[in-house]
Design an enzyme around this catalytic site. Structure first.
Site, PDB file in Angstrom:
ATOM      1  N   ASP A 105      -0.131  -2.600  -0.904  1.00 12.67           N
ATOM      2  CA  ASP A 105      -1.382  -2.446  -0.154  1.00 12.67           C
ATOM      3  C   ASP A 105      -2.197  -1.270  -0.674  1.00 12.67           C
ATOM      4  O   ASP A 105      -1.641  -0.304  -1.206  1.00 12.67           O
ATOM      5  CB  ASP A 105      -1.095  -2.152   1.327  1.00 12.67           C
TER       6      ASP A 105
HETATM    7  N1  URA Z   1       5.013  -3.969   2.843  1.00 10.09           N
HETATM    8  C1  URA Z   1       3.851  -3.514   3.317  1.00 10.09           C
HETATM    9  O1  URA Z   1       3.595  -3.548   4.514  1.00 10.09           O
HETATM   10  N2  URA Z   1       2.973  -3.009   2.435  1.00 10.09           N
HETATM   11  C2  URA Z   1       3.191  -2.921   1.118  1.00 10.09           C
HETATM   12  O2  URA Z   1       2.348  -2.446   0.375  1.00 10.09           O
HETATM   13  C3  URA Z   1       4.418  -3.409   0.640  1.00 10.09           C
HETATM   14  C4  URA Z   1       5.313  -3.937   1.524  1.00 10.09           C
END
Ligand code: URA
Length: 243
Positions: A105
């Site tokens: 993310d």
């Molecule tokens: N899980 C999440 O919530 N975000 C990420 O970036 C990776 C795994």
């Protein structure tokens, strides 16, 4: 040797095999001047000319494998509709056109692999291969041993039941807890949703490893090339895809 069009495209470094399938079905690929939109189409890479968006593919000179410590505030796709910085901005010194393996993310930091090897990308992002990914998360509130059990049993996030995962409490206080979480699935914002499902919203999230490949002491925003044993290990981890 004839092989599936999307496999050859991935080998040429166009993108991951799955992304190449999309390019084919979107009508962006021609073989010997003819539009091809079916996924079963086979080509001989020695003889057939493949074009993507009217650009002829040329064999790639060199495969590169990069381990990057992504900071918060970068997206992991190559282009962004909002013009936010992308992880590719951090590896501008690399002349080969690499792309991220999987995603993190915008607000997550940590380990991400970039490569122009579509075959490896396909192997390690394929859901059937169940590769462990470990995160450290600072979450709201005190995480307890009951939460550990809930993670082990699998959690309902939206309409999806997660498979068993590991939660380990590093330290916990009334306001917040530092935990380590290992999952092998890759649903959108999965770790955040799992933590919210047990009442502990994520404050910060960092991926520290994929299988045995770890961030080590790499600095935020910097990168290094993977070693040959690490590349061999990832190939083994991704197993045989039989297609
Ligand atoms: N899980 C999440 O919530 N975000 C990420 O970036 C990776 C795994």
């Amino acid at each position: 040797m004839v092989e599936r069009l999307q496999k050859v495209m991935a080998e040429y470094g166009v993108a991951s095999r799955r992304k190449c399938e999309e390019l084919i079905t979107e009508g962006r690929v021609k073989v010997n001047g003819q539009l091809v939109t079916e996924l079963g189409f086979k080509v001989d890479k020695e003889q057939d000319q493949i074009e993507v968006d009217s650009k002829v593919l040329k064999p790639q000179e060199k495969k590169v494998y990069v381990l990057l410590y992504k900071p918060v505030g970068y997206i992991t796709s190559a282009k962004d509709q909002f013009n936010r910085p992308t992880v590719l901005d951090l590896v501008q010194d690399i002349k080969e056109r690499v792309f991220p393996v999987g995603r993190l993310d915008y607000d997550t930091e940590g380990l991400i692999i970039l490569t122009n090897d579509g075959e490896l990308t396909y192997r390690i992002t394929h859901p059937k291969h169940n590769i462990d990914k470990t995160y450290t998360a600072l979450v709201k509130g005190r995480v307890t041993s009951e939460d550990v059990v809930k993670f082990r049993q699998g959690l309902l996030i939206e309409d999806y039941k997660t498979s068993p995962s590991k939660l380990y409490i590093i330290k916990a206080s009334l306001e917040s807890s530092l935990v380590s979480i290992t999952i092998h699935e890759g649903k959108n914002r999965q770790v955040r949703k799992m933590c919210s499902a047990i009442g502990h919203d994520v404050i910060t999230l960092k991926r520290i490893s994929i299988g045995d490949i770890t961030l080590g002491n790499l600095q935020k925003g910097s990168w290094r090339m993977l070693t040959q044993p690490e590349i061999d290990y990832l190939y083994k981890l991704g197993g045989n895809t039989n297609d």
